[in-house]
Design a protein around this motif. Structure first.
Motif, PDB file in Angstrom:
ATOM      1  N   THR A  63      -6.892 -10.844   2.254  1.00 22.42           N
ATOM      2  CA  THR A  63      -5.786  -9.902   2.120  1.00 22.42           C
ATOM      3  C   THR A  63      -6.271  -8.462   2.227  1.00 22.42           C
ATOM      4  OG1 THR A  63      -3.726  -9.520   0.900  1.00 22.42           O
ATOM      5  CG2 THR A  63      -5.739  -9.736  -0.425  1.00 22.42           C
ATOM      6  N   PHE A  64      -5.391  -7.505   2.020  1.00 16.01           N
ATOM      7  CA  PHE A  64      -5.675  -6.094   2.311  1.00 16.01           C
ATOM      8  C   PHE A  64      -5.310  -5.187   1.145  1.00 16.01           C
ATOM      9  CE2 PHE A  64      -4.085  -8.406   5.931  1.00 16.01           C
ATOM     10  CZ  PHE A  64      -5.050  -8.181   6.893  1.00 16.01           C
ATOM     11  N   GLY A  65      -5.920  -4.011   1.105  1.00 12.68           N
ATOM     12  CA  GLY A  65      -5.505  -3.022   0.116  1.00 12.68           C
ATOM     13  C   GLY A  65      -6.442  -1.831   0.049  1.00 12.68           C
ATOM     14  N   SER A  69      -6.036  -0.695  -5.440  1.00  6.82           N
ATOM     15  CA  SER A  69      -4.886  -1.581  -5.206  1.00  6.82           C
ATOM     16  C   SER A  69      -4.638  -2.602  -6.325  1.00  6.82           C
ATOM     17  CB  SER A  69      -5.112  -2.309  -3.879  1.00  6.82           C
ATOM     18  OG  SER A  69      -4.230  -3.393  -3.749  1.00  6.82           O
ATOM     19  N   HIS A  71      -2.640  -5.006  -5.906  1.00  4.97           N
ATOM     20  CA  HIS A  71      -2.535  -6.273  -5.171  1.00  4.97           C
ATOM     21  C   HIS A  71      -3.912  -6.920  -4.968  1.00  4.97           C
ATOM     22  CE1 HIS A  71      -1.484  -9.196  -2.116  1.00  4.97           C
ATOM     23  NE2 HIS A  71      -2.365  -8.652  -1.317  1.00  4.97           N
ATOM     24  N   GLU A 144      -0.238  -7.769   2.747  1.00  5.86           N
ATOM     25  CA  GLU A 144      -0.503  -6.751   1.728  1.00  5.86           C
ATOM     26  C   GLU A 144       0.669  -6.687   0.746  1.00  5.86           C
ATOM     27  OE1 GLU A 144      -1.121  -2.905   3.372  1.00  5.86           O
ATOM     28  OE2 GLU A 144      -2.072  -2.153   1.552  1.00  5.86           O
TER      29      GLU A 144
END
Ligand SMILES: *Cc1c(COP(=O)(O)O)cnc(C)c1O
Length: 291
Positions: A63-65, A69, A71, A144
């Motif tokens: 995943t991304f951030g 973050s 998340h 995200e």
């Protein structure tokens, strides 16, 4: 690691003189209480992505951030609890010292891959996604912030936690707008959902779907002013409720501001969603906050 505990969520009634004066009731749904690392709304948004991941039989989650973050941290912690290998694609070059958030994510076993801000902007494109699939074969791509239909479905479950049908208005912060969309789908027909964007670039809107208060981003995403931190300290003093400067403080500021200006008629009952994110306050200079 403590488990995620939905039963810790409370609906706190706020009692400050302004509310009595204006004849408005205000409550806060404390999603921030469910877990120290899996922040408020992130659990609800990731939940069905996790179910989907298990169905696909993928070997891990990617995943991304950004560096602070909520998340990224929530995903790292969930994957740690579930024994799932996880990779975080992080915006920006690798710093000499990792942020508290990324340090913690690493401790949870997340592998971090840093990419330039320019490349990061491209993360939604099909070329980028194709490359991720080549570089990390067998990994499940988690959008995200847990965005998308599965994220919205999880948000819908917030209506089962507490009786929200009595409220005329429900207010939330807007990042990817997954929470906002989920609340719009699950609301009572007459309820108004108020969204307060944490980013610049939204326009003031009011239609039957809901109301967007676009002027409370305080300079943009993760930007703040001393007025905002002063508000956070004052709100904590009078209610005992901590907020985060990226999302929930901007939402509370907008709602209190609108109450003060008489934008809500007497008899209005507002529920603000406390979506968590308190760990992000660690990025502020020491001493900014009293909590
Ligand atoms: C991610 C986040 C939001 C934004 O939610 P979206 O569904 O992306 O709009 C709001 N509040 C907190 C505390 C968050 O961490």
């Amino acid at each position: 690691m403590p488990p995620i505990d939905i039963s810790k969520i409370t609906l706190d009634h706020i009692d400050i003189p302004l509310l009595k004066e204006m004849g408005v009731q205000l409550s806060i749904l404390r999603l921030d209480k469910i877990h120290p690392f899996i922040s408020g709304n992130k659990w609800f948004k990731i939940k069905y992505h996790l179910v989907d991941f298990k169905k696909t039989g993928s070997k891990g989650i990617i995943t991304f951030g950004g560096a602070w973050s909520n998340h990224i941290l929530a995903t790292a912690c969930i994957c740690n609890m579930e024994g799932i290998p996880t990779i975080g694609i992080i915006r920006g070059e690798k710093p000499i010292e990792l942020s508290d958030t990324l340090k913690q994510a690493t401790e949870f076993g997340m592998r971090l891959e840093f990419i330039s801000r320019t490349n990061y902007l491209d993360r939604g494109s099909s070329d980028f996604i194709q490359q991720i699939k080549i570089d990390y074969p067998g990994y499940y791509l988690l959008a995200e912030g847990g965005a998308g239909i599965l994220g919205e479905k999880g948000i819908g479950e917030i209506f089962q936690i507490a009786t929200l049908s009595d409220f005329t208005h429900i207010a939330c912060s807007i990042g990817t707008a997954t929470m906002w969309n989920g609340l719009l789908s699950g609301k009572e027909p007459n309820q108004i959902i108020i969204g307060v964007p944490a980013l610049k670039g939204y326009t003031q809107q009011s239609h039957q779907k809901g109301q967007i208060l676009a002027d409370f981003h305080f300079g943009g995403y993760a930007k703040y002013t001393s007025e905002l931190t002063r508000f956070m300290n004052g709100f904590y003093n009078s209610t005992g409720i901590p907020t985060d400067f990226v999302y929930t403080a901007k939402m509370m500021y907008a709602i209190i501001d609108h109450i003060r200006k008489g934008m809500f008629s007497p008899g209005t009952k507002i529920c603000c969603i406390h979506s968590g994110g308190l760990q992000g306050n660690n990025s502020l200079p020491k001493g900014s906050l009293i909590f």
